[in-house]
Design a protein around this motif. Structure first.
Motif, PDB file in Angstrom:
ATOM      1  N   VAL A 216      -4.648   6.003   7.426  1.00  0.00           N
ATOM      2  CA  VAL A 216      -5.487   5.067   8.156  1.00  0.00           C
ATOM      3  C   VAL A 216      -6.931   5.526   8.073  1.00  0.00           C
ATOM      4  N   ILE A 217      -7.791   4.629   7.678  1.00  0.00           N
ATOM      5  CA  ILE A 217      -9.215   4.945   7.576  1.00  0.00           C
ATOM      6  C   ILE A 217      -9.881   4.535   8.884  1.00  0.00           C
ATOM      7  N   PRO A 218     -10.507   5.458   9.604  1.00  0.00           N
ATOM      8  CA  PRO A 218     -11.153   5.101  10.867  1.00  0.00           C
ATOM      9  C   PRO A 218     -12.389   4.247  10.612  1.00  0.00           C
TER      10      PRO A 218
ATOM     11  N   ALA B 296     -11.960  -1.399  16.252  1.00  0.00           N
ATOM     12  CA  ALA B 296     -11.133  -2.251  15.387  1.00  0.00           C
ATOM     13  C   ALA B 296      -9.658  -2.212  15.787  1.00  0.00           C
ATOM     14  N   THR B 297      -9.402  -2.286  17.097  1.00  0.00           N
ATOM     15  CA  THR B 297      -8.031  -2.308  17.592  1.00  0.00           C
ATOM     16  C   THR B 297      -7.801  -3.568  18.420  1.00  0.00           C
TER      17      THR B 297
END
Length: 114
Positions: A2-4, A40-41
């Motif tokens: 997963v890219i933060p 981005a959640t």
């Protein structure tokens, strides 16, 4: 892997509208979700596909279903402590029909729209 999301300066994030309401309408279902933009959640969501809602609805795709989804989403937002959201509509969406039903019922439940 997963890219933060990229880090933003605090002064920039303060002026952004952090919570974004997005709606999706298929031929069978209505769904809406609120996304927290800086991380981005998904902060909160509601859909007519949920097992607890299906028996209470006559149809899962009409304007009445969209209004119920908006009301449920508004109540969930207030429970999570999110007082205001901004609206994101696609280019082809107009403030009419199902879109209007979702937005109005979120507003009626007590959430401010920016």
């Amino acid at each position: 892997m997963v890219i933060p999301p990229p880090e933003r300066a605090a002064r920039v994030t303060r002026f952004l509208k952090p919570y974004l309401l997005r709606m999706h309408f298929s031929n069978k279902y209505v769904s809406a979700q609120v996304i927290h933009s800086p991380t981005a959640t998904v902060a909160c969501s509601a859909s007519s596909q949920e097992k607890l809602l299906k028996p209470n609805m006559e149809s899962t795709r009409d304007v009445a279903a969209a209004a119920k989804i908006g009301k449920l989403l508004g109540e969930r937002l207030l429970l999570k402590g999110i007082p205001a959201v901004s609206i994101h509509m696609k280019r082809e969406q107009k403030y009419h029909g199902k879109v209007k039903a979702v937005i109005d019922s979120v507003r009626e439940s007590g959430v401010k729209l920016l």
